[in-house]
Write an enzyme that holds these catalytic residues in place. Structure first.
Site, PDB file in Angstrom:
ATOM      1  N   ASN A 148       1.035  -1.224  -0.054  1.00  0.00           N
ATOM      2  CA  ASN A 148       0.019   0.009   0.042  1.00  0.00           C
ATOM      3  C   ASN A 148       0.812   1.351   0.122  1.00  0.00           C
ATOM      4  O   ASN A 148       0.304   2.306  -0.296  1.00  0.00           O
ATOM      5  CB  ASN A 148      -0.997   0.063   1.125  1.00  0.00           C
ATOM      6  CG  ASN A 148      -0.372   0.065   2.543  1.00  0.00           C
ATOM      7  OD1 ASN A 148       0.720  -0.471   2.589  1.00  0.00           O
ATOM      8  ND2 ASN A 148      -0.931   0.861   3.318  1.00  0.00           N
ATOM      9  N   GLU A 246       5.580  -3.404  11.846  1.00  0.00           N
ATOM     10  CA  GLU A 246       4.503  -2.402  11.898  1.00  0.00           C
ATOM     11  C   GLU A 246       3.470  -3.247  11.444  1.00  0.00           C
ATOM     12  O   GLU A 246       3.723  -3.833   9.904  1.00  0.00           O
ATOM     13  CB  GLU A 246       4.881  -0.927  11.167  1.00  0.00           C
ATOM     14  CG  GLU A 246       5.730  -0.266  12.228  1.00  0.00           C
ATOM     15  CD  GLU A 246       5.049   0.239  13.539  1.00  0.00           C
ATOM     16  OE1 GLU A 246       3.825   0.045  13.739  1.00  0.00           O
ATOM     17  OE2 GLU A 246       5.987   0.440  14.546  1.00  0.00           O
ATOM     18  N   CYS A 280      -2.637   1.978   6.802  1.00  0.00           N
ATOM     19  CA  CYS A 280      -2.951   1.301   8.102  1.00  0.00           C
ATOM     20  C   CYS A 280      -3.240   2.393   9.207  1.00  0.00           C
ATOM     21  O   CYS A 280      -4.033   1.628  10.112  1.00  0.00           O
ATOM     22  CB  CYS A 280      -1.320   0.707   8.434  1.00  0.00           C
ATOM     23  SG  CYS A 280      -0.215   2.058   8.079  1.00  0.00           S
ATOM     24  N   GLU A 458      10.116   3.074  13.998  1.00  0.00           N
ATOM     25  CA  GLU A 458      10.627   3.434  12.657  1.00  0.00           C
ATOM     26  C   GLU A 458      10.707   5.381  12.476  1.00  0.00           C
ATOM     27  O   GLU A 458      10.146   6.043  13.321  1.00  0.00           O
ATOM     28  CB  GLU A 458       9.912   2.894  11.468  1.00  0.00           C
ATOM     29  CG  GLU A 458       9.646   1.528  11.462  1.00  0.00           C
ATOM     30  CD  GLU A 458       9.171   0.942  10.226  1.00  0.00           C
ATOM     31  OE1 GLU A 458       8.124   0.480   9.902  1.00  0.00           O
ATOM     32  OE2 GLU A 458      10.122   0.715   9.246  1.00  0.00           O
TER      33      GLU A 458
HETATM   34  P1  NAD Z   1       0.849  -9.108   3.998  1.00  0.00           P
HETATM   35  O1  NAD Z   1       1.014  -9.245   5.490  1.00  0.00           O
HETATM   36  O2  NAD Z   1      -0.029  -9.917   3.365  1.00  0.00           O
HETATM   37  O3  NAD Z   1       2.083  -8.901   3.324  1.00  0.00           O
HETATM   38  C1  NAD Z   1       3.261  -7.877   3.782  1.00  0.00           C
HETATM   39  C2  NAD Z   1       4.497  -8.531   3.109  1.00  0.00           C
HETATM   40  O4  NAD Z   1       4.846  -9.906   3.876  1.00  0.00           O
HETATM   41  C3  NAD Z   1       4.636  -8.793   1.628  1.00  0.00           C
HETATM   42  O5  NAD Z   1       5.771  -8.519   1.138  1.00  0.00           O
HETATM   43  C4  NAD Z   1       4.424 -10.298   1.629  1.00  0.00           C
HETATM   44  O6  NAD Z   1       4.928 -11.032   0.614  1.00  0.00           O
HETATM   45  C5  NAD Z   1       5.200 -10.978   2.707  1.00  0.00           C
HETATM   46  N1  NAD Z   1       4.832 -12.146   3.119  1.00  0.00           N
HETATM   47  C6  NAD Z   1       3.552 -12.864   3.162  1.00  0.00           C
HETATM   48  N2  NAD Z   1       3.608 -13.995   3.951  1.00  0.00           N
HETATM   49  C7  NAD Z   1       5.037 -14.197   4.104  1.00  0.00           C
HETATM   50  C8  NAD Z   1       5.439 -15.207   5.132  1.00  0.00           C
HETATM   51  N3  NAD Z   1       4.987 -16.476   5.356  1.00  0.00           N
HETATM   52  N4  NAD Z   1       6.905 -14.871   5.815  1.00  0.00           N
HETATM   53  C9  NAD Z   1       7.383 -13.858   5.060  1.00  0.00           C
HETATM   54  N5  NAD Z   1       6.758 -12.625   4.674  1.00  0.00           N
HETATM   55  C10 NAD Z   1       5.566 -13.077   4.018  1.00  0.00           C
HETATM   56  O7  NAD Z   1       0.208  -7.585   4.080  1.00  0.00           O
HETATM   57  P2  NAD Z   1      -0.238  -6.519   2.683  1.00  0.00           P
HETATM   58  O8  NAD Z   1      -1.427  -7.043   2.250  1.00  0.00           O
HETATM   59  O9  NAD Z   1       1.002  -6.657   1.858  1.00  0.00           O
HETATM   60  O10 NAD Z   1      -0.258  -5.046   3.570  1.00  0.00           O
HETATM   61  C11 NAD Z   1      -1.664  -4.772   4.258  1.00  0.00           C
HETATM   62  C12 NAD Z   1      -1.256  -4.801   5.459  1.00  0.00           C
HETATM   63  O11 NAD Z   1      -0.262  -4.124   5.845  1.00  0.00           O
HETATM   64  C13 NAD Z   1      -2.482  -4.264   6.244  1.00  0.00           C
HETATM   65  O12 NAD Z   1      -2.603  -4.979   7.541  1.00  0.00           O
HETATM   66  C14 NAD Z   1      -1.872  -2.855   6.819  1.00  0.00           C
HETATM   67  O13 NAD Z   1      -2.515  -2.208   7.883  1.00  0.00           O
HETATM   68  C15 NAD Z   1      -0.379  -3.314   7.026  1.00  0.00           C
HETATM   69  N6  NAD Z   1       0.254  -2.003   6.898  1.00  0.00           N
HETATM   70  C16 NAD Z   1       0.754  -1.545   8.216  1.00  0.00           C
HETATM   71  C17 NAD Z   1       1.654  -0.393   8.025  1.00  0.00           C
HETATM   72  C18 NAD Z   1       2.255   0.226   9.435  1.00  0.00           C
HETATM   73  O14 NAD Z   1       3.210   1.010   9.537  1.00  0.00           O
HETATM   74  N7  NAD Z   1       1.494  -0.242  10.597  1.00  0.00           N
HETATM   75  C19 NAD Z   1       1.861   0.392   6.903  1.00  0.00           C
HETATM   76  C20 NAD Z   1       1.311  -0.273   5.922  1.00  0.00           C
HETATM   77  C21 NAD Z   1       0.641  -1.343   5.742  1.00  0.00           C
END
Ligand code: NAD
Length: 479
Positions: A148, A246, A280, A458
């Site tokens: 995102n 995060e 997020c 961060e």
């Molecule tokens: P996601 O958890 O599906 O994926 C995040 C990353 O993790 C991707 O690069 C993905 O390929 C990787 N991943 C997936 N499975 C994994 C595994 N088993 N081991 C290691 N890596 C793995 O999240 P998303 O759909 O890409 O993003 C949306 C989420 O991110 C929402 O929950 C949002 O709130 C959160 N987000 C949080 C922040 C913050 O700073 N708090 C900022 C942006 C997004």
């Protein structure tokens, strides 16, 4: 042509590849991007390990110059790269350009930080002994990022990692490799030596799993969902690695009777469904006291109905598409859950068919919601905002804090007393007064509490805590 991975200073083919599709127009293919396998991920880690000793000892001037070069090019190319970002992720062009600008500013900030890696001198309680505390690089760091903020998040992890003398393996989200590739292309021309920065695009489970499990990755910084975060954290901490995470949010925005209604509506809508709700820090739970609740709900509904959903690159669009069909299914599922739970969909929620075939959805305001409902408790990550009624300030505060997720929170009020009380008693990691909960600066600490975050903050100078390891040194001068 396939955009390749970057390992040990070389653009490297992979066995697999993935098609990057524009969510605003499913006939527009942004590009084909390499999908690394586990062996390539291991090669990248190995390259980062080999490059570590020299990079750890480089002059801060070289690091500063390289980071400044990257920041300068990002800023110079913000219009072009912002357009690519909007094509790939679907946020509207002004936001795409804004995000690339942010990434450039982050690199410029850490270019300066590279020159300010100060330690401290402490007088020992024992006579004649000197104590100094140094901040040294942690080592090889793995960075796993979500879709995102496809360039801002890789930037705000990569820049401090490099500034503080670490070597890096970046694994971006499968849905948004183009921005990570574009950033890598700039890094590859910045004067940073081979192996110091590596890009491995590909599957979360395989490539991300390899980074999490590898004993050669000293520290891992992850941003993504709570569920994935848990898997990653267990793998990293089980082997004694350092983790920073995060994750998701369900941020509350309390609106008190004395709030400025116009500003409260702007915060409630601007901080939630705008950006298609794919932030997020979105304030997805609006908690209003009885004297303003009805007016607020009506004004939010009117404002939300007026938002124009469309192709991310069209100037008339206020909101772009949902990122993909899987996220659309999630959004639709929660709209249905909200209905079944007895909440009222005041507007929106339906899928839209527009001139271009894309994942379009009308943003939704959900009224008559309560904090026990699933659509209010669970992160949706779509253009859906729920409005709850609280009895009074104390009840509103209690509802705001009644969540496992505690990334950000906000309050709209003219009362200094309530604003100050909320800043003290909110359980979130970030608190906003008369502002949306989304929207934070790059030079101050960023992060949440409870299940939203793990480890240190961060951004800003706070990033030093994760990306360095302190060493306490004693000297007894003998002559
Ligand atoms: P996601 O958890 O599906 O994926 C995040 C990353 O993790 C991707 O690069 C993905 O390929 C990787 N991943 C997936 N499975 C994994 C595994 N088993 N081991 C290691 N890596 C793995 O999240 P998303 O759909 O890409 O993003 C949306 C989420 O991110 C929402 O929950 C949002 O709130 C959160 N987000 C949080 C922040 C913050 O700073 N708090 C900022 C942006 C997004």
């Amino acid at each position: 042509m396939t955009f390749k991975n970057f390992i040990d200073g070389q653009w490297t083919d992979a066995a697999g590849q993935s098609e990057n599709v524009n969510p605003s127009d499913l006939t527009d293919i942004v590009g084909h991007y390499a999908s690394a396998d586990v062996q390539q991920a291991e090669d990248a880690i190995q390259a980062a390990r080999a490059a570590l000793p020299a990079w750890r000892d480089t002059s801060p001037q070289l690091r500063a110059d390289a980071l400044d070069f990257i920041g300068t090019e990002l800023l110079a190319r913000r219009a072009e790269l912002g357009k690519l970002l909007s094509r790939e992720e679907g946020k509207i062009l002004t936001e795409g350009i804004g995000e690339v600008t942010r990434a450039g500013q982050v690199f410029k900030f850490y270019a300066q930080e590279a020159l300010r890696i100060a330690g401290s001198h402490i007088r020992s309680v024992r006579p004649g002994i000197h104590v100094d505390v140094r901040h040294e690089p942690v080592g090889v760091v793995g960075l796993i990022t979500p879709w995102n903020f496809p360039i801002a998040i890789p930037a705000w992890k990569t820049a401090p990692a490099l500034a503080y003398g670490n070597t890096v393996v970046l694994k971006p989200a499968e849905l948004t490799p183009a921005m990570a590739w574009a950033l890598t292309d700039i890094i590859s021309r910045s004067g940073i030596p081979s192996g110091v920065f590596n890009l491995v695009m590909g599957s979360g489970r395989k490539v991300g799993g390899c980074l999490s499990a590898s004993p050669h990755v000293d520290a891992l910084s992850f941003t993504g969902s709570v569920a994935t975060g848990r898997i990653v954290r267990e793998a990293v901490t089980a082997r004694g690695g350092r983790a920073q995470q995060e994750m998701g949010g369900k941020s509350p925005l309390v609106v008190l009777d004395d709030a400025d209604l116009e500003n409260a509506v702007s915060c409630a809508i601007g901080g939630s469904v705008v950006s298609t709700g794919q932030r997020c820090t979105s304030n997805t739970r609006i908690i209003a006291t009885p004297g303003i609740h009805d007016q607020l709900l009506e004004a939010m509904t009117t404002r939300c109905r007026a938002l124009r959903v469309g192709h991310a690159l069209e100037e008339t669009s206020d909101l772009g598409p949902v990122v993909d069909s899987r996220q659309m299914e999630v959004n639709q599922k929660y709209i249905e859950i909200a209905r079944q739970e007895g909440a009222e969909i005041m507007c929106g929620g339906e899928q839209l068919e527009l001139a271009h075939e894309g994942h379009y959805m009308a943003p939704a305001v959900v009224g008559r919601a309560s904090n026990s409902m699933r659509h209010v408790r669970e992160e949706i990550f779509g253009p859906v905002v729920s409005v709850l009624k609280a009895e009074d300030y104390d009840h509103a505060l209690a509802l705001a804090n009644d969540s496992d997720l505690a990334l950000s929170s906000g309050i709209c009020t003219k009362s200094l007393r309530y604003a100050e009380d909320f800043k003290s008693r909110s359980e979130a990691g970030m608190v906003m007064v008369n502002l949306p909960t989304a929207g934070v600066d790059y030079h101050v600490p960023f992060g949440g509490r409870k299940s939203s975050s793990f480890g240190s903050r961060e951004q800003g100078t706070a990033a030093r805590e994760f990306f360095t390891s302190s060493k306490t040194c004693y000297t007894l001068p003998l002559s």
